[in-house]
Write a protein that holds these residues in place. Structure first.
Motif, PDB file in Angstrom:
ATOM      1  N   UNK A  13      40.324  39.323  51.935  1.00  0.00           N
ATOM      2  CA  UNK A  13      40.029  38.522  53.054  1.00  0.00           C
ATOM      3  C   UNK A  13      41.437  38.526  53.810  1.00  0.00           C
ATOM      4  N   UNK A  14      42.820  38.530  53.139  1.00  0.00           N
ATOM      5  CA  UNK A  14      43.822  38.723  54.125  1.00  0.00           C
ATOM      6  C   UNK A  14      44.920  39.442  53.402  1.00  0.00           C
ATOM      7  N   UNK A  15      46.011  39.817  54.176  1.00  0.00           N
ATOM      8  CA  UNK A  15      47.045  40.518  53.361  1.00  0.00           C
ATOM      9  C   UNK A  15      47.650  39.645  52.434  1.00  0.00           C
ATOM     10  N   UNK A  16      47.643  38.379  52.512  1.00  0.00           N
ATOM     11  CA  UNK A  16      48.324  37.422  51.566  1.00  0.00           C
ATOM     12  C   UNK A  16      47.450  37.448  50.325  1.00  0.00           C
ATOM     13  N   UNK A  17      46.146  37.171  50.541  1.00  0.00           N
ATOM     14  CA  UNK A  17      45.319  37.480  49.352  1.00  0.00           C
ATOM     15  C   UNK A  17      45.223  38.641  48.505  1.00  0.00           C
ATOM     16  N   UNK A  18      45.194  39.792  49.399  1.00  0.00           N
ATOM     17  CA  UNK A  18      45.326  40.913  48.764  1.00  0.00           C
ATOM     18  C   UNK A  18      46.591  41.282  47.909  1.00  0.00           C
ATOM     19  N   UNK A  19      47.820  40.713  48.503  1.00  0.00           N
ATOM     20  CA  UNK A  19      49.077  40.928  47.723  1.00  0.00           C
ATOM     21  C   UNK A  19      48.828  40.100  46.634  1.00  0.00           C
ATOM     22  N   UNK A  20      48.108  38.877  46.654  1.00  0.00           N
ATOM     23  CA  UNK A  20      48.348  38.073  45.335  1.00  0.00           C
ATOM     24  C   UNK A  20      47.142  38.745  44.280  1.00  0.00           C
ATOM     25  N   UNK A  21      46.083  39.241  44.765  1.00  0.00           N
ATOM     26  CA  UNK A  21      45.267  39.946  43.650  1.00  0.00           C
ATOM     27  C   UNK A  21      46.050  41.112  42.942  1.00  0.00           C
ATOM     28  N   UNK A  22      46.891  41.747  43.851  1.00  0.00           N
ATOM     29  CA  UNK A  22      47.437  42.913  43.203  1.00  0.00           C
ATOM     30  C   UNK A  22      48.580  42.298  42.105  1.00  0.00           C
ATOM     31  N   UNK A  23      49.292  41.348  42.451  1.00  0.00           N
ATOM     32  CA  UNK A  23      50.411  40.853  41.804  1.00  0.00           C
ATOM     33  C   UNK A  23      49.868  40.364  40.723  1.00  0.00           C
ATOM     34  N   UNK A  24      48.593  39.683  40.466  1.00  0.00           N
ATOM     35  CA  UNK A  24      48.284  39.179  39.377  1.00  0.00           C
ATOM     36  C   UNK A  24      47.436  39.826  38.351  1.00  0.00           C
ATOM     37  N   UNK A  25      47.160  41.085  38.579  1.00  0.00           N
ATOM     38  CA  UNK A  25      46.204  42.055  38.196  1.00  0.00           C
ATOM     39  C   UNK A  25      46.952  43.163  37.599  1.00  0.00           C
ATOM     40  N   UNK A  26      47.716  43.050  36.131  1.00  0.00           N
ATOM     41  CA  UNK A  26      48.109  44.203  35.539  1.00  0.00           C
ATOM     42  C   UNK A  26      47.639  45.682  35.659  1.00  0.00           C
ATOM     43  N   UNK A  27      46.538  45.722  35.355  1.00  0.00           N
ATOM     44  CA  UNK A  27      45.707  47.248  35.329  1.00  0.00           C
ATOM     45  C   UNK A  27      45.653  47.590  36.750  1.00  0.00           C
ATOM     46  N   UNK A  28      45.385  46.677  37.945  1.00  0.00           N
ATOM     47  CA  UNK A  28      45.516  47.459  39.188  1.00  0.00           C
ATOM     48  C   UNK A  28      47.089  47.951  39.341  1.00  0.00           C
ATOM     49  N   UNK A  29      48.013  47.060  38.849  1.00  0.00           N
ATOM     50  CA  UNK A  29      49.556  47.526  39.242  1.00  0.00           C
ATOM     51  C   UNK A  29      49.926  48.820  38.557  1.00  0.00           C
ATOM     52  N   UNK A  30      49.549  48.830  37.143  1.00  0.00           N
ATOM     53  CA  UNK A  30      50.009  50.034  36.517  1.00  0.00           C
ATOM     54  C   UNK A  30      48.877  51.286  37.121  1.00  0.00           C
ATOM     55  N   UNK A  31      47.723  51.056  37.470  1.00  0.00           N
ATOM     56  CA  UNK A  31      46.821  52.091  38.054  1.00  0.00           C
ATOM     57  C   UNK A  31      47.363  52.833  39.310  1.00  0.00           C
ATOM     58  N   UNK A  32      47.963  51.746  40.465  1.00  0.00           N
ATOM     59  CA  UNK A  32      48.455  51.942  41.540  1.00  0.00           C
ATOM     60  C   UNK A  32      49.707  52.829  41.277  1.00  0.00           C
ATOM     61  N   UNK A  33      50.551  52.388  40.458  1.00  0.00           N
ATOM     62  CA  UNK A  33      51.886  52.982  40.031  1.00  0.00           C
ATOM     63  C   UNK A  33      51.501  54.634  39.765  1.00  0.00           C
ATOM     64  N   UNK A  34      50.736  54.587  38.784  1.00  0.00           N
ATOM     65  CA  UNK A  34      50.289  55.918  38.234  1.00  0.00           C
ATOM     66  C   UNK A  34      49.626  56.820  39.233  1.00  0.00           C
ATOM     67  N   UNK A  35      48.990  56.343  40.258  1.00  0.00           N
ATOM     68  CA  UNK A  35      48.354  56.973  40.981  1.00  0.00           C
ATOM     69  C   UNK A  35      49.234  57.440  42.133  1.00  0.00           C
TER      70      UNK A  35
END
Length: 640
Positions: A294-316
């Protein structure tokens, strides 16, 4: 945030075409821009751009990306002046370096040291308050024409002139459209605008060889009997530019076809033999369905709070860096990326609804349960699947476990201690949870002394030992201490006590040396309570599947990553890069992943090395690990 958005955009569009350039930059086309304007900007010919971007022949489209080969012509002279405007205070955080701070603030390491003179004699430490200079910079560009006129001399042909100016015959012809096959004495032609001191001289004592299409160092070794290092010594600049079709190489007159045998460690980039398009699938738990856009802030918050997404993005991000590097080697790759959502049902659905029978290799999923489901589903086609981080997996015959298992790491640490003939005493310190490990080490080192963490008045483990507990078990000379724990407080307590008990002296009867070892590195040794100075003082040794990269050795990779994602790569990103490079290079040098196990016994990249062995009735596991130690606040490899 930039790397995250890029990762999202590229999840769907990751197909690649073959590229032959060895070194290149990129250019984003502006509206109305012509090929001539772009070629002049980068001091290359339109032919060079068309060679790497065939679609550009149909016209340039705004916002498309062109691959631009690096030119050997004289570059514009740029004079940069800096005017100091003031300072910004920075409090250093853990793991920050002068290099990372210089990149973050757009200054040089020398700029920082100049205004923080204590850094000339001391390393940067957590909590240091330093002054970052703020400059106003201005640039003055002196434009130099990319080409000049050259008069053909007697006995000069295309290859001699191409060699003289450090370009290929193809590039010389591109600079001179309509050039005849035979040059005439006195004919005027266009050549790169090099300084006279940069022009090469043809030495008649040597022979010269024109590089053919798709020839790499491996093929030249077979044909000429010369190693890559031999060719690079004879041809200064070759190491930077790499091989190009039509390039002229200086070789000895005696160079003939020789026999080639693979050494223990193989550089697969020199052994590419299959230039057909390979298809690679990557399965990661992005869980994009959980991200709030919905917003950049919401997206950042989602990314910060999801360790699976963080790890996947780093690896990718590492995967994408590898894709770019493979492109420069001429590798044609089709990349399919799937979001597993960290659900086994989704893994099965992805495999069921897509064509995995014709996939050359699969990387991922990350979690063990999802990986096993994917491996099981892919068995029917014998599709090789590689686990990036799993250990002790069920090794189906199509499984490649890239991360060494814990038993191998433990064995490496034990063998290191056994090989040290100077050890006078061995001590094993552990908590109750690791009693079995302590007893196992006691069986390996019968004369070792065991110390366990103390208990409180209620009989519960207190996770500490006293100075006297350890001192009474030490001896003069070299003491090796095993520390086995997952408790950060206990690790901090023991390392602090041990560091205080080191005793220097010239007399062997008085000196007391202590070397710390663990058979299982974990977060207890990396927490905020741990003093890295103590670990360095104790030369802390441990075995690991990956070593920390050296910034000086891998500056090009580091620069490219930082330029792309605006942050320094972590170990997950480097693992994505190393693993993707290894998998694809094994495919294009050996035909398939299974054959590569024999053809490439050991490969090594930035932080990881791979030496696969096959279980008698199963798949493949990585049998290669590093032994590293803390040395002067850095982690370095121990050469054995």
């Amino acid at each position: 945030m930039g790397r995250f958005l890029l990762a999202f955009f590229l999840v769907i569009t990751c197909g690649l075409s073959s590229v032959n350039a060895q070194n290149f930059s990129t250019h984003k086309v502006k509206a109305g821009e012509t090929i001539e304007e772009v070629s002049k900007k980068y001091f290359v010919s339109p032919y060079d751009i068309y060679e790497l971007n065939p679609d550009a022949k149909n016209g340039l489209k705004a916002n498309t990306i062109l691959i631009i080969p690096l030119s050997k012509a004289k570059q514009p002279k740029v004079t940069v002046t800096k005017e100091l405007q003031g300072f910004k205070e920075h409090k250093t955080k853990r793991k920050e370096t002068l290099y990372s701070l210089a990149k973050e603030y757009g200054v040089t390491e020398d700029d920082i040291k100049k205004h923080n003179t204590f850094l000339y004699a001391n390393p940067l430490r957590k909590g240091d308050r330093i002054q970052i200079p703020v400059y106003k910079t201005t640039e003055k560009v002196e434009v130099i024409e990319p080409t000049k006129t050259y008069v053909v001399k007697p006995k000069e042909g295309k290859w001699r002139i191409a060699y003289k100016f450090g370009i290929s015959v193809n590039e010389l012809e591109a600079l001179n459209p309509g050039m005849a096959e035979v040059l005439k004495v006195g004919q005027e032609i266009n050549v790169p605008n090099l300084a006279s001191s940069e022009e090469k001289t043809v030495d008649e004592k040597y022979g010269y060889y024109k590089v053919l299409p798709k020839e790499g160092f491996y093929r030249l070794k077979l044909k000429l009997g010369l190693e890559q290092s031999d060719l690079e010594k004879l041809n200064p600049g070759l190491k930077e530019t790499g091989l190009k079709e039509g390039m002229i190489l200086k070789i000895p007159y005696t160079a003939t076809t020789g026999n080639f045998s693979i050494s223990e460690k193989v550089n697969l980039a020199d052994s590419i033999s299959d230039f057909s398009t390979k298809r690679l699938a990557v399965m990661l738990p992005f869980r994009l369905n959980r991200v709030d856009f919905d917003s950049v802030a919401d997206t950042k918050r989602s990314i910060k709070n999801d360790p699976y997404l963080n790890t996947s993005l780093d690896f990718y991000t590492g995967v994408l860096m590898a894709v770019d590097s493979l492109k420069t080697l001429g590798v044609s790759l089709e990349l399919d990326v799937y979001d597993t959502k960290n659900e086994m049902a989704e893994v099965s659905r992805i495999i069921r609804e897509n064509d995995f029978e014709n996939v050359d290799a699969v990387i991922g999923p990350l979690t063990s349960r999802n990986f096993e489901r994917a491996a099981s589903d892919l068995k029917r086609w014998h599709t090789p699947i590689v686990s990036p981080i799993g250990t002790d997996l069920r090794l189906y015959d199509n499984v490649f476990q890239a991360r060494p298992n814990d038993k191998l790491l433990k064995a490496k640490a034990i063998s290191f201690v056994k090989a040290d003939s100077l050890v006078s005493n061995i001590l094993i310190i552990s908590d109750t949870k690791n009693t079995s490990v302590s007893n196992e080490l006691k069986r390996e080192f019968a004369r070792a002394k065991q110390i366990f963490s103390r208990k409180d008045k209620d009989g519960k483990e207190a996770f500490f030992v006293t100075r006297d507990d350890i001192l009474s078990a030490l001896k003069p000379g070299k003491n090796i201490v095993f520390l086995e724990t997952e408790n950060e407080g206990f690790a901090a307590n023991v390392t602090s006590v041990l560091a205080s008990l080191i005793r220097k002296g010239n007399d062997e009867e008085e000196a007391r040396k202590i070397v710390l070892v663990t058979t299982h590195l974990n977060s207890a040794f990396e927490g905020d309570q741990i003093n890295n100075t103590h670990l360095s003082k104790l030369q802390f040794h441990f075995a690991t599947g990956s070593k920390a990269y050296n910034e000086n050795d891998h500056r090009l990779f580091l620069k490219q990553y930082v330029d792309t994602y605006k942050i320094t790569p972590n170990n997950k990103a480097v693992k994505g890069f190393d693993l993707t490079m290894d998998v694809v290079l094994r495919l294009v040098s050996s035909g398939d992943l299974y054959l590569s196990v024999k053809n490439a016994p050991l490969t090594e990249y930035i932080e990881n090395k791979f030496a696969y062995k096959k279980e008698l009735m199963g798949g493949y596991y990585n049998d290669s690990v590093y032994l590293v130690k803390y040395d002067n606040l850095s982690i370095v490899e121990v050469k054995q």
